[in-house]
Design a protein around this motif. Sequence first.
Motif, PDB file in Angstrom:
ATOM      1  N   PHE A  28       0.832  -1.196   0.000  1.00  0.00           N
ATOM      2  CA  PHE A  28       0.000   0.000   0.000  1.00  0.00           C
ATOM      3  C   PHE A  28       0.874   1.257   0.000  1.00  0.00           C
ATOM      4  CE2 PHE A  28      -2.782   3.163   2.055  1.00  0.00           C
ATOM      5  CZ  PHE A  28      -3.828   3.127   1.152  1.00  0.00           C
ATOM      6  N   ALA A  29       1.986   1.227   0.730  1.00  0.00           N
ATOM      7  CA  ALA A  29       2.893   2.374   0.725  1.00  0.00           C
ATOM      8  C   ALA A  29       3.486   2.595  -0.660  1.00  0.00           C
ATOM      9  CB  ALA A  29       4.019   2.159   1.746  1.00  0.00           C
ATOM     10  N   ASN A  30       3.801   1.525  -1.366  1.00  0.00           N
ATOM     11  CA  ASN A  30       4.301   1.659  -2.729  1.00  0.00           C
ATOM     12  C   ASN A  30       3.244   2.269  -3.648  1.00  0.00           C
ATOM     13  OD1 ASN A  30       7.113   0.455  -3.449  1.00  0.00           O
ATOM     14  ND2 ASN A  30       6.299  -0.826  -1.809  1.00  0.00           N
ATOM     15  N   LEU A  31       1.994   1.868  -3.476  1.00  0.00           N
ATOM     16  CA  LEU A  31       0.923   2.472  -4.264  1.00  0.00           C
ATOM     17  C   LEU A  31       0.769   3.953  -3.942  1.00  0.00           C
ATOM     18  CD1 LEU A  31      -1.863  -0.272  -4.195  1.00  0.00           C
ATOM     19  CD2 LEU A  31      -0.263   0.269  -6.030  1.00  0.00           C
ATOM     20  N   LEU A  32       0.909   4.306  -2.675  1.00  0.00           N
ATOM     21  CA  LEU A  32       0.841   5.719  -2.296  1.00  0.00           C
ATOM     22  C   LEU A  32       1.991   6.513  -2.900  1.00  0.00           C
ATOM     23  CD1 LEU A  32      -0.213   5.609   1.465  1.00  0.00           C
ATOM     24  CD2 LEU A  32      -1.591   6.294  -0.493  1.00  0.00           C
ATOM     25  N   ILE A  33       3.159   5.923  -2.936  1.00  0.00           N
ATOM     26  CA  ILE A  33       4.322   6.605  -3.516  1.00  0.00           C
ATOM     27  C   ILE A  33       4.114   6.825  -5.012  1.00  0.00           C
ATOM     28  CG2 ILE A  33       6.764   6.320  -4.090  1.00  0.00           C
ATOM     29  CD1 ILE A  33       7.056   4.933  -1.339  1.00  0.00           C
ATOM     30  N   GLY A  35       1.284   7.046  -6.603  1.00  0.00           N
ATOM     31  CA  GLY A  35       0.233   8.031  -6.815  1.00  0.00           C
ATOM     32  C   GLY A  35       0.617   9.430  -6.380  1.00  0.00           C
ATOM     33  N   THR A  36       1.377   9.537  -5.296  1.00  0.00           N
ATOM     34  CA  THR A  36       1.731  10.857  -4.758  1.00  0.00           C
ATOM     35  C   THR A  36       2.676  11.609  -5.670  1.00  0.00           C
ATOM     36  OG1 THR A  36       1.443  10.061  -2.506  1.00  0.00           O
ATOM     37  CG2 THR A  36       2.734  12.054  -2.788  1.00  0.00           C
ATOM     38  N   PHE A  37       3.641  10.917  -6.208  1.00  0.00           N
ATOM     39  CA  PHE A  37       4.625  11.592  -7.041  1.00  0.00           C
ATOM     40  C   PHE A  37       4.207  11.687  -8.503  1.00  0.00           C
ATOM     41  CE2 PHE A  37       7.427  10.155  -3.517  1.00  0.00           C
ATOM     42  CZ  PHE A  37       7.734  11.416  -3.054  1.00  0.00           C
ATOM     43  N   GLY A  38       2.999  11.275  -8.808  1.00  0.00           N
ATOM     44  CA  GLY A  38       2.491  11.420 -10.161  1.00  0.00           C
ATOM     45  C   GLY A  38       3.157  10.492 -11.160  1.00  0.00           C
ATOM     46  N   TRP A  39       3.536   9.321 -10.705  1.00  0.00           N
ATOM     47  CA  TRP A  39       4.199   8.373 -11.596  1.00  0.00           C
ATOM     48  C   TRP A  39       3.183   7.458 -12.258  1.00  0.00           C
ATOM     49  CZ3 TRP A  39       8.312   6.744  -7.469  1.00  0.00           C
ATOM     50  CH2 TRP A  39       9.210   7.787  -7.311  1.00  0.00           C
ATOM     51  N   THR A  40       2.029   7.981 -12.585  1.00  0.00           N
ATOM     52  CA  THR A  40       0.990   7.131 -13.158  1.00  0.00           C
ATOM     53  C   THR A  40       1.372   6.611 -14.537  1.00  0.00           C
ATOM     54  OG1 THR A  40      -0.128   9.112 -13.965  1.00  0.00           O
ATOM     55  CG2 THR A  40      -0.878   8.193 -11.859  1.00  0.00           C
ATOM     56  N   ASP A  41       2.184   7.377 -15.275  1.00  0.00           N
ATOM     57  CA  ASP A  41       2.603   6.880 -16.587  1.00  0.00           C
ATOM     58  C   ASP A  41       3.670   5.793 -16.459  1.00  0.00           C
ATOM     59  OD1 ASP A  41       4.264   8.797 -15.514  1.00  0.00           O
ATOM     60  OD2 ASP A  41       4.949   9.546 -17.467  1.00  0.00           O
ATOM     61  N   ALA A  43       3.601   3.618 -13.869  1.00  0.00           N
ATOM     62  CA  ALA A  43       3.034   2.577 -13.015  1.00  0.00           C
ATOM     63  C   ALA A  43       3.088   1.191 -13.653  1.00  0.00           C
ATOM     64  CB  ALA A  43       1.614   2.933 -12.610  1.00  0.00           C
ATOM     65  N   PRO A  44       2.755   1.020 -14.943  1.00  0.00           N
ATOM     66  CA  PRO A  44       2.869  -0.333 -15.510  1.00  0.00           C
ATOM     67  C   PRO A  44       4.299  -0.867 -15.461  1.00  0.00           C
ATOM     68  CG  PRO A  44       1.527   1.046 -16.920  1.00  0.00           C
ATOM     69  CD  PRO A  44       2.128   1.947 -15.877  1.00  0.00           C
ATOM     70  N   PHE A  45       5.288   0.003 -15.653  1.00  0.00           N
ATOM     71  CA  PHE A  45       6.675  -0.436 -15.551  1.00  0.00           C
ATOM     72  C   PHE A  45       7.018  -0.837 -14.126  1.00  0.00           C
ATOM     73  CE2 PHE A  45      11.041   0.792 -14.433  1.00  0.00           C
ATOM     74  CZ  PHE A  45      11.715  -0.187 -15.136  1.00  0.00           C
ATOM     75  N   ALA A  46       6.518  -0.075 -13.160  1.00  0.00           N
ATOM     76  CA  ALA A  46       6.805  -0.376 -11.760  1.00  0.00           C
ATOM     77  C   ALA A  46       6.232  -1.727 -11.358  1.00  0.00           C
ATOM     78  CB  ALA A  46       6.243   0.723 -10.863  1.00  0.00           C
ATOM     79  N   PHE A  47       5.074  -2.089 -11.908  1.00  0.00           N
ATOM     80  CA  PHE A  47       4.469  -3.365 -11.551  1.00  0.00           C
ATOM     81  C   PHE A  47       5.100  -4.545 -12.276  1.00  0.00           C
ATOM     82  CE2 PHE A  47       0.902  -0.658 -10.163  1.00  0.00           C
ATOM     83  CZ  PHE A  47       0.881  -1.091  -8.853  1.00  0.00           C
ATOM     84  N   SER A  48       5.970  -4.283 -13.216  1.00  0.00           N
ATOM     85  CA  SER A  48       6.599  -5.387 -13.929  1.00  0.00           C
ATOM     86  C   SER A  48       7.963  -5.750 -13.368  1.00  0.00           C
ATOM     87  CB  SER A  48       6.747  -5.046 -15.414  1.00  0.00           C
ATOM     88  OG  SER A  48       7.667  -3.985 -15.571  1.00  0.00           O
ATOM     89  N   GLY A  49       8.483  -5.012 -12.412  1.00  0.00           N
ATOM     90  CA  GLY A  49       9.796  -5.391 -11.905  1.00  0.00           C
ATOM     91  C   GLY A  49      10.201  -4.754 -10.595  1.00  0.00           C
ATOM     92  N   PRO A  50      10.410  -3.443 -10.558  1.00  0.00           N
ATOM     93  CA  PRO A  50      10.969  -2.833  -9.354  1.00  0.00           C
ATOM     94  C   PRO A  50      10.115  -2.997  -8.102  1.00  0.00           C
ATOM     95  CG  PRO A  50      11.049  -1.296 -11.190  1.00  0.00           C
ATOM     96  CD  PRO A  50      10.279  -2.477 -11.639  1.00  0.00           C
TER      97      PRO A  50
END
Length: 146
Positions: A28-33, A35-41, A43-50
């Motif tokens: 949940f903290a990762n999701l908040l990070i 969303g907070t920093f506006g990394w919505t574009d 986000a798909p990359f973040a869910f594939s590895g890091p």
Amino acid sequence: MSRVFDYLARFAVIVFGFLCAAIAASFFANLLIIGTFGWTDTAPFAFSGPIYFTVFFLAAFFAWHAFFPAMAAILLAEILQRRDGLTHTLAGGGVSLAAVAFAAPDLFFDTGLTAALLACGLVGGFVYWMVAGRTSGEWLDRQPVN
């Protein structure tokens, strides 16, 4: 001997529930990070590895700092036989506030960070209830087998 097995089994369930709660709070903290920093574009990359690294790294950090307040809350819930989700969810929030107050007292007064960590604690408390809190204190009701 059966009573000892009951204690060991309950201890294993508590530890597993605590680990699941730490991982859920970290996710949940990762999701908040994100969303907070506006990394919505990104986000798909973040869910594939890091996120596979950061969730478990942050979960270890959360578990380390929340261990003693969480064990106090879990012990109190076990003794009082509290099995409702609201108690465990609010206890998770209290545990997160206590962990912030003890680990970084200067960050406790940063309202944005404290609110985010409170939300993570609420999520962790709810997940703990789903895994282990619904049977909290049941071992106290069992009669010893001779």
